[in-house]
Design a protein around this motif. Structure first.
Motif, PDB file in Angstrom:
ATOM      1  N   ARG A  76     -26.558 -25.673 -17.805  1.00  0.00           N
ATOM      2  CA  ARG A  76     -25.159 -25.307 -17.597  1.00  0.00           C
ATOM      3  C   ARG A  76     -24.740 -24.205 -18.560  1.00  0.00           C
ATOM      4  O   ARG A  76     -23.572 -24.103 -18.940  1.00  0.00           O
ATOM      5  CB  ARG A  76     -24.259 -26.522 -17.787  1.00  0.00           C
ATOM      6  N   SER A  77     -25.688 -23.390 -18.983  1.00  0.00           N
ATOM      7  CA  SER A  77     -25.371 -22.278 -19.877  1.00  0.00           C
ATOM      8  C   SER A  77     -24.537 -21.241 -19.129  1.00  0.00           C
ATOM      9  O   SER A  77     -24.340 -21.334 -17.912  1.00  0.00           O
ATOM     10  CB  SER A  77     -26.662 -21.656 -20.417  1.00  0.00           C
ATOM     11  N   ASP A  78     -24.055 -20.242 -19.873  1.00  0.00           N
ATOM     12  CA  ASP A  78     -23.127 -19.280 -19.282  1.00  0.00           C
ATOM     13  C   ASP A  78     -23.743 -18.503 -18.121  1.00  0.00           C
ATOM     14  O   ASP A  78     -23.046 -18.128 -17.176  1.00  0.00           O
ATOM     15  CB  ASP A  78     -22.633 -18.313 -20.356  1.00  0.00           C
ATOM     16  N   SER A  79     -25.054 -18.232 -18.183  1.00  0.00           N
ATOM     17  CA  SER A  79     -25.667 -17.492 -17.078  1.00  0.00           C
ATOM     18  C   SER A  79     -25.703 -18.309 -15.788  1.00  0.00           C
ATOM     19  O   SER A  79     -25.843 -17.756 -14.703  1.00  0.00           O
ATOM     20  CB  SER A  79     -27.087 -17.069 -17.455  1.00  0.00           C
ATOM     21  N   MET A  80     -25.566 -19.633 -15.909  1.00  0.00           N
ATOM     22  CA  MET A  80     -25.548 -20.489 -14.724  1.00  0.00           C
ATOM     23  C   MET A  80     -24.178 -20.549 -14.066  1.00  0.00           C
ATOM     24  O   MET A  80     -24.002 -21.212 -13.051  1.00  0.00           O
ATOM     25  CB  MET A  80     -25.996 -21.904 -15.102  1.00  0.00           C
ATOM     26  N   SER A 123     -25.941 -19.914 -32.436  1.00  0.00           N
ATOM     27  CA  SER A 123     -26.832 -19.184 -33.325  1.00  0.00           C
ATOM     28  C   SER A 123     -27.528 -18.040 -32.620  1.00  0.00           C
ATOM     29  O   SER A 123     -28.353 -17.360 -33.217  1.00  0.00           O
ATOM     30  CB  SER A 123     -27.878 -20.142 -33.904  1.00  0.00           C
ATOM     31  N   GLY A 124     -27.230 -17.814 -31.337  1.00  0.00           N
ATOM     32  CA  GLY A 124     -27.859 -16.719 -30.620  1.00  0.00           C
ATOM     33  C   GLY A 124     -29.245 -17.040 -30.106  1.00  0.00           C
ATOM     34  O   GLY A 124     -29.998 -16.132 -29.774  1.00  0.00           O
ATOM     35  N   GLU A 125     -29.612 -18.314 -30.015  1.00  0.00           N
ATOM     36  CA  GLU A 125     -30.956 -18.684 -29.586  1.00  0.00           C
ATOM     37  C   GLU A 125     -31.068 -18.821 -28.082  1.00  0.00           C
ATOM     38  O   GLU A 125     -32.138 -19.135 -27.567  1.00  0.00           O
ATOM     39  CB  GLU A 125     -31.377 -19.989 -30.264  1.00  0.00           C
ATOM     40  N   GLY A 126     -30.012 -18.614 -27.350  1.00  0.00           N
ATOM     41  CA  GLY A 126     -30.068 -18.666 -25.898  1.00  0.00           C
ATOM     42  C   GLY A 126     -30.097 -20.085 -25.355  1.00  0.00           C
ATOM     43  O   GLY A 126     -29.683 -21.042 -26.003  1.00  0.00           O
ATOM     44  N   HIS A 157     -34.963 -19.928 -23.128  1.00  0.00           N
ATOM     45  CA  HIS A 157     -35.405 -19.146 -24.281  1.00  0.00           C
ATOM     46  C   HIS A 157     -36.189 -19.936 -25.317  1.00  0.00           C
ATOM     47  O   HIS A 157     -36.443 -19.422 -26.407  1.00  0.00           O
ATOM     48  CB  HIS A 157     -34.180 -18.493 -24.935  1.00  0.00           C
ATOM     49  N   ASP A 158     -36.579 -21.174 -24.987  1.00  0.00           N
ATOM     50  CA  ASP A 158     -37.391 -21.938 -25.938  1.00  0.00           C
ATOM     51  C   ASP A 158     -38.592 -22.575 -25.254  1.00  0.00           C
ATOM     52  O   ASP A 158     -39.061 -23.643 -25.670  1.00  0.00           O
ATOM     53  CB  ASP A 158     -36.551 -23.005 -26.639  1.00  0.00           C
ATOM     54  N   ALA A 159     -39.102 -21.929 -24.211  1.00  0.00           N
ATOM     55  CA  ALA A 159     -40.265 -22.472 -23.510  1.00  0.00           C
ATOM     56  C   ALA A 159     -41.469 -22.492 -24.450  1.00  0.00           C
ATOM     57  O   ALA A 159     -41.757 -21.499 -25.118  1.00  0.00           O
ATOM     58  CB  ALA A 159     -40.576 -21.628 -22.271  1.00  0.00           C
ATOM     59  N   LYS A 603     -28.115 -13.627 -26.475  1.00  0.00           N
ATOM     60  CA  LYS A 603     -29.382 -13.571 -25.744  1.00  0.00           C
ATOM     61  C   LYS A 603     -29.195 -14.112 -24.328  1.00  0.00           C
ATOM     62  O   LYS A 603     -29.907 -13.732 -23.406  1.00  0.00           O
ATOM     63  CB  LYS A 603     -30.432 -14.379 -26.499  1.00  0.00           C
ATOM     64  N   GLU A 604     -28.215 -14.996 -24.181  1.00  0.00           N
ATOM     65  CA  GLU A 604     -27.941 -15.604 -22.880  1.00  0.00           C
ATOM     66  C   GLU A 604     -27.654 -14.556 -21.813  1.00  0.00           C
ATOM     67  O   GLU A 604     -27.965 -14.743 -20.640  1.00  0.00           O
ATOM     68  CB  GLU A 604     -26.745 -16.555 -23.009  1.00  0.00           C
TER      69      GLU A 604
END
Length: 695
Positions: A76-80, A123-126, A157-159, A603-604
């Protein structure tokens, strides 16, 4: 559920059993070699003995099945939030949950990866989908994990780099919402300095890309560059190529630089058409011209104050020998070189940031033309501070020069003597120069007295400090593009000497100098916005008694009103939750402020196109599958339970591993060959062997 097993519980060490077996076999082989008739029965006796020693036991367990655990991670991040992705993700989740309800023995855990300042991207980690997966399964034994299903646009972004990093042996499936081969325009910062010298050129590099579209390196896109919400330039840049622009910072402290690319023909979102850089403005060197008139005890105070700051270049013009003083000192012994008055007051006057007159007395040393240049310097944006002495009330007053055009207070010709404590006026309690001045709170100021004030009449400007009887003591005014301050007493040096406890001389003069040089933090009318955790804080400073609500433009473009409440004279504040990542614009009564929630360039939003390239490697490594489910909810694969050694993905189905784990509630054991029975069998076999051989 009952389970049966045969187990062995040796009565003696296995090594001893092995030794006995080897010895017995050797004897039996020798007997066979000698053709002994009882060898088969002796072999039977040995076998029974060995079986009795290993003690075979039938064990029955009362088992309680333990369900496996499957995790569903919903992005449910912003890109979604782009387009129909939220609805597509919800439809896919509903299909998966419906299938799982029909599979017994699998518990489902649904975890959401939230976006914005309330989620995981501060923190910008996506998008950290695998961090959410790890948290969902943190209390589950690894052997009970059935697998994971990730519903996302693929921008994770953490695969992990390999399946081993997951910590469990089960398939990971990804359901991709969105469309294949999507197109979008985005802007990327390539080079951005964190610091810049005020009014000096500064380079900024960026690139505009139309991802997934044709025209890279050929077409152009309009770009607007703004600083602190004010448009600075517009330019057309070539798409796909690095662009460098030169601009300058207009004030010290943080300068918010915003670069905005015009929408393209194919856009998923406009949020990544914008990038933000915060550059701290640094004044290279502050050039101050101090003009001292009559010598007095406070002259050294001004010099010490200005020389104590290493960023200040001080030029001190002082009149040590007025024309009326006649003595026999030869002219060539008064100075080694001629003072460059023309260079200071004509050629390089505009290079000074601040001019200070300290007890200046018009004595004919500075021609009126020079003073007229100073008046013009103020009108064009310069700053002048006049610390008046008794001469200001005399015919030799600075007010009787061309500078009268910019001075807000004119002398009455009277000088009042007597001890008094300077007081902050009602206007001064609102003004940033004197608001909250240390020692000013309470019914009477807590600082030392002064003993002289030059009586004056204020024609314009604002009186921030006064002497008893309402006599003006500090007056500030805007003159043309510049600023003027008048201190109608020459006694502030008493505070620096600590007389009667002293006073906030250094703080007051620091604020005064910064106001004169137009530092934003000292502006009377100022609007500021900042992030305090997940809250947007808006602060308004004004000389008015009331103010209207602020208009806040969210990163998504939605505009909301934010009421401001009075917190102190001339100060108003308002707060609201900041649920979206990106730039917040605040406007109120002609003033603008900007601030960013989360990282300046998340990064998102670096690439918001749906993709399966990020999750496909980990899905393949774990035996899972990757499926596009955005266009049609019916494309969502069916969920099945599979054995550990079977495939876990097909063309239209995905499998979750059945581990068949259980808890043992009770155990019952029955020996298959008890001691007495074994002894009878062994003796019987030996007896038959002897009988056979005795014939």
């Amino acid at each position: 559920m009952a389970g049966w097993d045969i187990i062995f519980e040796p009565s003696v060490p296995p090594a001893l059993i092995l030794a006995l077996a080897m010895t017995g076999i050797a004897v039996l082989l020798y007997s066979a070699y000698r053709r002994a008739r009882g060898a088969p029965w002796r072999a039977a006796a040995l076998a029974i003995t060995l079986i009795a020693l290993v003690n075979p036991t039938m064990r029955q367990e009362d088992r309680q099945p333990v369900p496996d655990v499957a995790a569903i991670v919903v992005d449910r991040s912003d890109s979604m939030n782009i387009g129909a992705r939220p609805q597509e993700a919800q439809a896919a989740l509903a299909r998966v949950e419906a299938d799982l309800k029909s599979i017994k023995g699998i518990d489902t855990r649904v975890v959401y990866v939230e976006g914005g300042s309330e989620g995981t991207d501060e923190s910008g980690e996506g998008t950290r989908a695998f961090a959410a997966l790890e948290q969902a399964l943190s209390d589950v034994p690894r052997e009970r994990v059935a697998g994971a299903i990730i519903i996302t646009d693929g921008e994770v972004h953490d695969a992990p780099k390999n399946a081993k990093a997951l910590g469990f042996d089960a398939p990971v499936h990804s359901l991709i919402v969105g469309r294949k081969n999507e197109k979008d325009r985005r802007l990327t910062i390539l080079e951005a300095p964190r610091f810049g010298i005020v009014d000096e050129p500064m380079k900024l590099a960026f690139r505009v890309d139309d991802t997934g579209a044709e025209g890279q390196g050929k077409a152009e896109a309009p770009v607007t560059i703004s600083v602190d919400g004010k448009e600075m330039m517009r330019t057309d840049v070539v798409i796909g190529q690095k662009t460098e622009v030169t601009l300058s910072l207009k004030h010290g402290g943080p300068n918010v630089i915003e670069i905005d690319a015009a929408p393209g023909t194919d856009e998923l979102t406009l949020l990544n058409n914008r990038a933000v850089v915060v550059a701290n403005g640094i004044r290279d060197r502050l050039r101050v011209l101090l003009i001292s008139g009559e010598p007095h005890p406070g002259e050294r105070t001004w010099r010490n104050l200005l020389k104590a700051d290493p960023s200040v270049d001080l030029v001190h013009f002082t009149i040590l020998r007025p024309p009326e003083k006649q003595d026999n000192t030869p002219i060539n012994e008064l100075s080694l070189i001629a003072f460059p008055t023309r260079e200071l007051f004509v050629d390089k006057l505009d290079e000074f940031d601040l001019i200070i007159f300290d007890r200046f007395k018009r004595q004919g040393i500075l021609p009126l033309e020079y003073l007229s240049n100073i008046a013009r310097y103020v009108e064009d944006g310069g700053a002048v501070l006049d610390a008046a002495g008794p001469a200001f009330a005399s015919p030799y007053s600075l007010y009787r020069t061309p500078l009268a055009a910019v001075l807000p207070a004119q002398p009455t010709g009277e000088v009042t003597l007597g001890g008094f404590r300077p007081e902050v006026t009602e206007t001064g309690r609102k003004h940033p120069v004197t608001a909250d001045l240390p020692g000013a709170d309470g019914p009477s100021p807590k600082w030392g007295r002064w003993f002289r004030v030059i009586d004056s009449k204020v024609d314009r400007g604002e009186v921030l400090m006064s002497a008893p009887g309402g006599r003006p003591l500090m007056v500030l005014d805007h003159a043309g593009k510049g600023r003027v301050a008048q201190l109608l007493s020459d006694q502030i040096w008493l505070w620096s000497r600590g007389y009667e406890g002293g006073g906030p001389q250094a703080e007051l003069l620091r604020r005064l100098a910064h106001w004169l040089m137009k530092e934003p933090d000292l502006e009377e009318e100022n609007l500021a916005a900042s992030m305090e955790g997940a809250t947007l804080a808006v602060k308004r400073r004004t000389m008015a008694d009331a103010t209207s609500p602020a208009e806040v433009t969210l990163p998504s473009g939605k505009v909301v009103e934010l009421p401001l409440e009075k917190t102190a004279p001339g100060r108003f504040e308002g707060r609201m939750p900041a649920k979206e990542l990106g730039l917040y614009r605040v406007a109120q009564e002609g003033l603008n402020a900007v601030t960013a929630a989360g990282p300046l360039n998340p990064k998102e939003f670096a690439d918001v196109r749906a993709t399966d390239a990020i999750l496909k490697p980990i899905a393949n490594a774990t035996g899972g599958g990757t499926y596009w489910v955005g266009e049609n909810a019916a494309d969502t694969p069916q969920v099945r339970g599979v054995r550990p050694d079977h495939d876990a993905a097909g063309d239209n189905w995905i499998g979750l591993k059945r581990n068949d784990q259980y808890l043992v509630n009770a155990v019952r054991q029955v020996p298959l060959l008890s001691g007495p029975i074994a002894l009878i069998l062994i003796l019987g076999a030996l007896a038959l062997a002897w009988r056979r051989e005795g014939r």
